[in-house]
Motif scaffolding. Sequence first.
Motif, mmCIF file in Angstrom:
data_model
loop_
_atom_site.group_PDB
_atom_site.id
_atom_site.type_symbol
_atom_site.label_atom_id
_atom_site.label_comp_id
_atom_site.label_asym_id
_atom_site.label_seq_id
_atom_site.Cartn_x
_atom_site.Cartn_y
_atom_site.Cartn_z
ATOM 1 N N TYR B 96 0.334 9.397 -8.029
ATOM 2 C CA TYR B 96 -0.424 8.652 -9.286
ATOM 3 C C TYR B 96 -0.845 7.350 -8.450
ATOM 4 O O TYR B 96 -1.583 6.618 -9.358
ATOM 5 N N GLN B 97 -0.702 6.850 -7.313
ATOM 6 C CA GLN B 97 -1.189 5.604 -6.872
ATOM 7 C C GLN B 97 -2.358 5.964 -5.956
ATOM 8 O O GLN B 97 -3.163 4.894 -5.517
ATOM 9 N N LEU B 98 -2.895 7.342 -5.825
ATOM 10 C CA LEU B 98 -4.222 7.434 -4.888
ATOM 11 C C LEU B 98 -5.434 7.145 -5.681
ATOM 12 O O LEU B 98 -5.546 7.081 -6.866
ATOM 13 N N PHE B 99 -6.286 6.393 -5.072
ATOM 14 C CA PHE B 99 -7.526 6.062 -5.615
ATOM 15 C C PHE B 99 -8.800 6.083 -4.925
ATOM 16 O O PHE B 99 -9.885 5.850 -5.699
ATOM 17 N N PHE B 143 -7.856 13.835 -5.303
ATOM 18 C CA PHE B 143 -7.938 14.264 -6.921
ATOM 19 C C PHE B 143 -8.005 15.870 -6.969
ATOM 20 O O PHE B 143 -7.785 16.334 -8.000
#
Lengths: 265, 287
Positions: B96-99, B143
């Motif tokens: 959930y910290q991938l950006f 994503f």
Amino acid sequence: MLSNITIGQYYPGSSPVHKLDPRTKILITVLYIVMLFAAAEVIGLLPGIIFFILSYIISGVPLKMIFRSLKPIIPLIVFTAVLNLFFVGNDVIFEFWIIKITGEGLRFSIFMIVRIIALIAGTSLLTYTTTPIMLTDGLESLLSPLKKLKFPVHELSMMMTIALRFIPTLIEETSKIMSAQKARGADLESGGLLKRAKALIPILIPLFVSAFRRAEELALAMESRCYHGGEGRTRLRELHFKLRDIISLLITALFLASVFVLNSL
Amino acid sequence: MSLPVIEVKDLTFSYNSLGTTHTAIENVNLKIEKGELVGIIGHTGSGKSTLIQHLNGLLKPNSGTVLIDGEDIFSKECDLRKIRFKVGLVFQYPEYQLFEETVYNDIAFGPKNMGLSPDEIDKRVKEAAAFTGVEDYLNKSPFDLSGGQKRRVAIAGVIAMDPEILILDEPAAGLDPKGRDKILGQIKKYQREKGNTVLLVSHSMEDIAKLATKVLVMADGKVEAYDIPEKIFADTERIEKIGLAVPQITEVFEILKKNGIEIKESIFSVEYAKKVLLSLIGEGEDA
């Protein structure tokens, strides 16, 4: 640092204030705001101040919670005070270089500071003593006459409930993401404005992605429980006005009346 | 005797919210030697996550100190960012910290923050991606990947910083058995082949028994025990009293013991159990 935000933070208790009907509390808060804005002079704020301090005492919410709710608006208070101090009135009582302080400015800025503090402190009590769910229930009930005008009252209050419900979740999520990016060496605390704004990207993108994911999951969960909007929906907790609601509204009205009396003195 | 790579002294930390105080960890003392793979176990709320966030300075203790390679990380002279490159921390659900737009850029985030040269960053990213098995997705958007792939990308993002100490909070939670074996295998490799220190928080006693060289048991914010797995899992009663369980194979052997089969040592891995059982059967045939 993020957990200091008090919006939607309920202070559990079983005081008479907690037990009041949420509609009563919303109405009282509206009357209280009128009370503060009707005041023409510092003296006129007195009933409001007495009213909110008394309410805090009855509610059992510690007075130090007031400071907690005031903390985020300190810059606003200082800004208002300075603005009024230097740019209002013309009866100069103090002069130094290009700075002029007028008697009227001084009086007016004290008046504004007290009013803002009373406003924030008093209205925070509403959220301290009422759960967000009760609050939106109350609001929905108060706005229900608007349904006749095809205004989507239920939808609006459902949106508010969901938004309020997710504030703590998102705050928690934000601090988790911040920690995770800091662990990868993200520098959030130094540099100029542009650098800092750029440093927010690694936090905002995961936050948006997870907010959308949560929204989708919530929509699915609601639909699988056959949610279909407000029509014909019954409530777990029905709202009923009681004697204490009428009495507290009357007391509030008395305080409001006293403001007008003080104004006319 | 060498200096312990992590030394925790009298660490106490409490969370404050709305006037209530919750003590998460209390008087924790701990010495971890270089090259160990420490399994951290403890019931929910026992202070595992709080403890590991002190080891890279994300949380500041109310009292006590943390020494990394003998350096007090909470002293004024210490640059916490440098410590964070040395002590890599992978949070729970790190996907959930991938950006970033591409997997490559996301893995490069840590090394870039370290201020490395572009060549070095490129080398680190490719190494880390190969290490966790995501080298085929480097140009994809993170994503678009599956949950397990995302997890491995996120772990690669920390491994790319080449930390001497790697801490992982439940890296295998919510993965299928294949993904879980893959990730845990790589973590073991990171310790065994590179000689780094690894701390692994897990609720799976089987995983801990299989991988760890030392086990740290946390209970109610305190260190309940820190020892080799043989000794930790020998005391079934103690482990169960604090709301944990011993590995399933150990339980099987407890029952065998109760039924009168004589086994002296404590058994906590399937491989070892097989050996012991075979020798038992062998003896039976002899008699």
